[in-house]
Design an enzyme around this catalytic site. Structure first.
Site, PDB file in Angstrom:
ATOM      1  N   SER A 106       0.826  -1.206   0.000  1.00  0.00           N
ATOM      2  CA  SER A 106       0.000   0.000   0.000  1.00  0.00           C
ATOM      3  C   SER A 106       0.863   1.260   0.000  1.00  0.00           C
ATOM      4  O   SER A 106       1.694   1.420  -0.882  1.00  0.00           O
ATOM      5  CB  SER A 106      -0.953  -0.050   1.186  1.00  0.00           C
ATOM      6  OG  SER A 106      -1.940   0.917   1.030  1.00  0.00           O
ATOM      7  N   ASP A 250      -2.566   6.140  -4.079  1.00  0.00           N
ATOM      8  CA  ASP A 250      -1.433   5.464  -3.440  1.00  0.00           C
ATOM      9  C   ASP A 250      -0.977   4.314  -4.349  1.00  0.00           C
ATOM     10  O   ASP A 250      -1.589   4.059  -5.390  1.00  0.00           O
ATOM     11  CB  ASP A 250      -1.798   5.050  -2.011  1.00  0.00           C
ATOM     12  CG  ASP A 250      -2.740   3.863  -1.946  1.00  0.00           C
ATOM     13  OD1 ASP A 250      -3.493   3.654  -2.911  1.00  0.00           O
ATOM     14  OD2 ASP A 250      -2.718   3.147  -0.934  1.00  0.00           O
ATOM     15  N   ASP A 252      -1.250   1.128  -4.522  1.00  0.00           N
ATOM     16  CA  ASP A 252      -2.150   0.037  -4.934  1.00  0.00           C
ATOM     17  C   ASP A 252      -3.554   0.541  -5.261  1.00  0.00           C
ATOM     18  O   ASP A 252      -4.478  -0.239  -5.477  1.00  0.00           O
ATOM     19  CB  ASP A 252      -2.185  -1.083  -3.896  1.00  0.00           C
ATOM     20  CG  ASP A 252      -2.786  -0.649  -2.577  1.00  0.00           C
ATOM     21  OD1 ASP A 252      -2.535   0.489  -2.148  1.00  0.00           O
ATOM     22  OD2 ASP A 252      -3.529  -1.456  -1.971  1.00  0.00           O
ATOM     23  N   ASP A 254      -6.107   2.073  -3.806  1.00  0.00           N
ATOM     24  CA  ASP A 254      -7.338   1.991  -3.026  1.00  0.00           C
ATOM     25  C   ASP A 254      -7.572   3.271  -2.222  1.00  0.00           C
ATOM     26  O   ASP A 254      -8.571   3.390  -1.517  1.00  0.00           O
ATOM     27  CB  ASP A 254      -7.384   0.741  -2.114  1.00  0.00           C
ATOM     28  CG  ASP A 254      -6.236   0.659  -1.144  1.00  0.00           C
ATOM     29  OD1 ASP A 254      -5.354   1.547  -1.165  1.00  0.00           O
ATOM     30  OD2 ASP A 254      -6.204  -0.301  -0.347  1.00  0.00           O
TER      31      ASP A 254
END
Ligand code: MG
Length: 463
Positions: A106, A250, A252, A254
């Protein structure tokens, strides 16, 4: 040099000694434990697991280990390669797989990676299942399948395009309305997978895209957490280009933050607020965010008759659980995580972008004007570092009883809602610290409230 094992997966730094870091041996161990859990749930039949990864430098190395281990455990694999967290979740749902593993740390810096573990609904494992994986990972005598029972890779595909199509097909996304506006949008995707996916989504929506840090090399151009202090470059580019807005995700994808035409932050707490404002216009229903998120969502929800707001414990899995319990039509987390159940129960920046731009296209205002239409709150995020021998639970219990005359919620630490402000005290599970989040009508009041609770807590453990 860290390995953090939790019910939502394992996260660690690459290199070094096993069990202290995320080494190949740790990856194999946890992947095996996960495969065993999913196999136990599906006794007597072959299982299929989706594997996706963000653009981290270690991504393809960890991907190879995860894929090989799953095959060695007798699981078939659908590998979606470079993919976002929400895209990998959607691939699990679309292919009716039995689970999924997302390889991403993340918003953590480049030396980190992690395995995020999904169930057959493309959602994070429950608390109980996460604990089972941790327990299974401690067992070393697992009997791996023999040659006729190993798995195979049944599909390698790029799922990002399909995910974009699924987002654009939503009832509440009006592609034509957005196209007509020809928005100019600057995208900062911190050189991860968002650099491929977000511009592709925006181009489908007829936007002119200015790319900033959009090469998926995994060399993060700045600290990847989408916070104002990390986002100075995009502000300048927006002003220079005369763009309508900026979009930051970010690594990833999400978490989603917007930047206004002035170059100032829309503030990531307000991503969910604005998207919820749009969704509630069209869907009568409830909203959910976590206890640390802005009160603005509750205020906006109250503007719609028959709609009510509920708070969940921190963590996506808790927010999703609460959303299902309350039949929420929109929810998420104040850190820019938008969950729209009509597509799936996962934080999804693509959904956030498409819903927001549909909303924005129908308004005749600038980003700054839209932001000014929402209640203004300011958050202050602090922490107290404690000596390990200090009993944090006892401190929190004392504070709770001291404020029992106020509105107190203790599902996750202690949250005290005052008329004009709130404080949320939470114990960290991994470090001896108490996090102190406050929100008030001005920054000075939020800081003052935090200061007051910090000194109250200090007096308690020094007493
Ligand atoms: Mg993330």
């Amino acid at each position: 040099m860290t390995l953090i094992k939790s019910i939502s997966g394992i996260r660690g730094t690459i290199g070094g000694r096993p069990a202290d870091n995320l080494t190949p041996i740790d990856v194999v161990k946890f992947t095996t434990a996960y495969a065993r859990l999913i196999k136990d749930k599906n006794r007597g039949r072959r299982i299929t697991i989706v594997v996706g990864r963000d653009a981290r430098i270690s991504g393809s190395m960890v991907d190879s280990l995860v894929e090989g281990t799953l095959l060695g455990c007798g699981a078939d694999v659908i590998n979606v390669g470079l993919c976002t967290t929400p895209g990998t979740e959607m691939a699990v749902i679309t292919h009716k797989a039995d689970g999924g593993i997302i390889i991403t740390a993340s918003h953590n810096p480049r030396q980190w990676n992690a395995l995020k573990l999904l169930d057959e609904r493309g959602e994070f494992l429950s608390d109980a299942e996460g604990k089972q994986v941790l327990a299974l990972a401690e067992e070393v005598d697992y009997d791996y399948p023999t040659i006729d029972h190993i798995g195979k890779v049944i599909l390698r595909e790029d799922f990002n395009r399909k995910h974009i199509e699924q987002v654009l097909a939503l009832d509440l996304v009006d592609v034509e309305a957005v196209r007509r506006r020809r928005f100019k949008v600057v995208v900062d995707a911190v050189n991860s997978v968002g650099g491929v996916v977000i511009p592709a989504l925006l181009e489908e929506l007829g936007c002119e895209v200015v790319r900033l840090n959009c090469d998926p090399t995994g060399e993060f151009a700045h600290n990847p957490e989408p916070l104002p202090e990390n986002l100075t470059e995009i502000s300048e580019v927006i002003r220079k280009e005369g763009a309508d807005l900026g979009i930051v995700v970010d690594p990833d994808v999400d978490r989603l933050a917007f930047v206004m035409e002035s170059g100032e932050m829309f503030v990531e707490e307000y991503t969910l607020v604005a998207v919820a404002d749009y969704v509630l216009r069209h869907r009568k229903g409830n909203t959910v965010s976590n206890l640390s998120s802005s009160r603005a969502l509750s205020d906006i929800t109250a503007r719609y008759e028959g709609c009510s707001y509920s708070a969940a414990a921190v963590g996506e899995v808790n927010v999703v659980k609460k959303m299902k319990e309350t039949g929420a039509v929109i929810g998420g987390e104040g850190n820019g995580g938008v969950i729209f159940p009509e597509l799936h129960y996962g934080r999804d920046a693509l959904v956030g972008v498409a819903l927001f731009l549909t909303y924005f296209a129908g308004l005749n205002v600038t980003m700054s004007e839209l932001r000014a239409s929402y209640p203004a709150y300011y958050a202050s995020k602090n922490k107290i570092e404690l000596r390990p021998e200090i009993d944090v639970d006892n401190i929190l219990a004392t504070i709770k009883s001291r404020y029992s005359g106020e509105r107190v919620n203790d599902i996750d630490g202690v949250k005290i809602d005052f008329a004009e402000c709130w404080v949320h005290l939470r114990k960290s599970n991994t470090e001896p610290i108490i996090r102190i989040y406050t929100e008030a009508k001005t920054m000075a009041e939020a800081d003052a409230l935090a200061k007051r609770f910090i000194s109250e807590i200090e007096q308690l453990y020094k007493a």
